[in-house]
Design a protein around this motif. Structure first.
Motif, PDB file in Angstrom:
ATOM      1  N   ILE A 183       0.549  -0.945   0.391  1.00 42.70           N
ATOM      2  CA  ILE A 183      -0.138  -0.166  -0.359  1.00 42.70           C
ATOM      3  C   ILE A 183       0.914   0.928  -0.207  1.00 42.70           C
ATOM      4  O   ILE A 183       2.254   1.900   1.002  1.00 42.70           O
ATOM      5  N   GLN A 184       0.775   2.225  -0.821  1.00 42.07           N
ATOM      6  CA  GLN A 184       1.144   3.579  -0.877  1.00 42.07           C
ATOM      7  C   GLN A 184       0.236   4.529  -0.675  1.00 42.07           C
ATOM      8  O   GLN A 184      -1.076   4.314  -1.337  1.00 42.07           O
ATOM      9  N   ARG A 185       0.397   5.334   0.177  1.00 39.25           N
ATOM     10  CA  ARG A 185      -1.073   6.273  -0.024  1.00 39.25           C
ATOM     11  C   ARG A 185      -0.052   7.850   0.136  1.00 39.25           C
ATOM     12  O   ARG A 185       0.671   8.917   0.291  1.00 39.25           O
ATOM     13  N   GLY A 186      -1.275   8.715  -0.758  1.00 39.66           N
ATOM     14  CA  GLY A 186      -0.751  10.402  -0.191  1.00 39.66           C
ATOM     15  C   GLY A 186      -0.526  10.941   0.527  1.00 39.66           C
ATOM     16  O   GLY A 186      -1.341  10.649   2.029  1.00 39.66           O
ATOM     17  N   ASN A 187       0.303  11.824   0.855  1.00 40.24           N
ATOM     18  CA  ASN A 187       0.452  12.926   1.714  1.00 40.24           C
ATOM     19  C   ASN A 187      -0.488  13.267   2.470  1.00 40.24           C
ATOM     20  O   ASN A 187      -1.332  13.920   1.690  1.00 40.24           O
ATOM     21  N   ASN A 188      -0.728  12.905   4.332  1.00 40.67           N
ATOM     22  CA  ASN A 188      -2.541  13.672   4.914  1.00 40.67           C
ATOM     23  C   ASN A 188      -3.132  13.479   3.636  1.00 40.67           C
ATOM     24  O   ASN A 188      -4.495  13.864   4.092  1.00 40.67           O
ATOM     25  N   LYS A 189      -3.459  11.664   3.226  1.00 36.13           N
ATOM     26  CA  LYS A 189      -5.172  11.526   2.484  1.00 36.13           C
ATOM     27  C   LYS A 189      -5.204  11.753   1.130  1.00 36.13           C
ATOM     28  O   LYS A 189      -6.054  12.269   0.477  1.00 36.13           O
ATOM     29  N   LEU A 216       4.711  13.983  -1.965  1.00 33.79           N
ATOM     30  CA  LEU A 216       3.357  13.032  -2.605  1.00 33.79           C
ATOM     31  C   LEU A 216       3.094  12.534  -1.283  1.00 33.79           C
ATOM     32  O   LEU A 216       1.576  12.369  -1.271  1.00 33.79           O
ATOM     33  N   TRP A 217       3.952  11.452  -1.104  1.00 34.63           N
ATOM     34  CA  TRP A 217       3.879  10.649  -0.617  1.00 34.63           C
ATOM     35  C   TRP A 217       3.818  10.562   0.973  1.00 34.63           C
ATOM     36  O   TRP A 217       4.568  10.688   1.529  1.00 34.63           O
ATOM     37  N   GLU A 218       2.920   9.658   1.935  1.00 29.36           N
ATOM     38  CA  GLU A 218       2.987   9.296   2.766  1.00 29.36           C
ATOM     39  C   GLU A 218       4.344   8.513   3.611  1.00 29.36           C
ATOM     40  O   GLU A 218       3.601   7.420   4.336  1.00 29.36           O
ATOM     41  N   GLY A 219       5.655   9.025   3.622  1.00 29.74           N
ATOM     42  CA  GLY A 219       6.631   8.219   4.111  1.00 29.74           C
ATOM     43  C   GLY A 219       6.201   7.281   2.926  1.00 29.74           C
ATOM     44  O   GLY A 219       6.147   7.073   2.125  1.00 29.74           O
ATOM     45  N   ARG A 220       6.823   5.647   3.412  1.00 28.55           N
ATOM     46  CA  ARG A 220       7.958   4.570   2.575  1.00 28.55           C
ATOM     47  C   ARG A 220       6.668   3.638   2.627  1.00 28.55           C
ATOM     48  O   ARG A 220       5.391   4.228   3.699  1.00 28.55           O
ATOM     49  N   PHE A 221       6.246   3.535   1.156  1.00 29.22           N
ATOM     50  CA  PHE A 221       5.130   2.612   1.027  1.00 29.22           C
ATOM     51  C   PHE A 221       5.147   0.938   2.355  1.00 29.22           C
ATOM     52  O   PHE A 221       6.009   1.024   3.061  1.00 29.22           O
TER      53      PHE A 221
END
Length: 234
Positions: free
Chosen positions: A17-23, A98-103
């Protein structure tokens, strides 16, 4: 407390799962979805990772993939992430992360959880209320497994081939499996294992896996097994 090293072993399927920073949204247009898929195809080939399933949501994405080398998955995700951020920032005239840290990822027991994880990924848009049926969502690998849209990103796992002797049999069996869905315990087990980085499997599987790495694989012990009602024609 120092975070544990990522659990990644060649030859085992991993749910990612890879999420965007702060959703935040990671896609603004249909072209963005297509670009991420192009980069995923390019880097999966480059780093020798077999991609079994995917879904791209508005602010995150899921993958089910088997790396053939110890660092293949990490290298693929790093390259994918860097390239996509450059593209997205350029097209949206923005800067920064863009990403919320590492996957996040978990290694899963193939026989017990691979098909369940595929169904979990395919049903993500349904759980999110975006579509009524998984086949109505365009940004996933589900249509490939129904025989409705060939997808060159996908390398079907041997367990999918075992669902039937003909393409029609396999497609029908898989459609039935997904329509059967997952119960809340199954869904929670997959989510929690992936977000925490613990191995997902039966006790003997996790114990045997522990012999191959010094990294702790479970919080308290091996996860409880759950079953998926697979169709009879396999």
């Amino acid at each position: 407390m120092a975070r544990q090293p990522r659990l990644s072993l060649p030859g085992y399927p991993h749910h990612v799962i890879q999420r965007g920073n702060n959703k935040q949204a990671i896609f603004a247009t249909a072209a963005d979805y297509r670009r991420l898929l192009e980069l995923l195809e390019e880097n999966a080939k480059k780093f020798d990772v077999a991609l079994h399933a995917y879904v791209l949501m508005s602010n995150h994405f899921h993958l089910l993939a088997t790396p053939q080398t110890a660092d293949g998955l990490t290298k693929m995700m790093q390259a994918l992430g860097r390239s996509y951020v450059r593209y997205f920032n350029d097209t949206q005239k923005r800067s920064g992360t863009l990403w919320e840290g590492r996957f996040k990822s978990t290694l899963i027991q193939t026989e017990r959880y691979l098909l369940a994880c595929m169904a979990y990924i395919d049903l993500n848009p349904v759980r999110a209320g975006l579509v009524a049926q998984p086949q109505d969502y365009p940004w996933s690998s589900h249509l490939h497994y129904l025989g409705a849209r060939p997808d060159r990103l996908i390398t079907p796992h041997a367990l999918f081939w075992a669902l039937g002797n003909t393409p029609f049999d396999r497609e029908a069996a898989y459609a039935e499996l997904v329509q059967s869905g997952l119960n809340p315990v199954q869904q929670a087990a997959i989510t929690q294992a992936t977000l925490s980085g613990w191995a997902l499997g039966e006790a003997d599987f996790v114990a045997d896996l522990q012999k191959r790495t010094e990294r702790r694989l479970a919080k308290v012990g091996a996860g409880r097994p759950f079953s998926v009602n697979k169709p009879a024609n396999k």
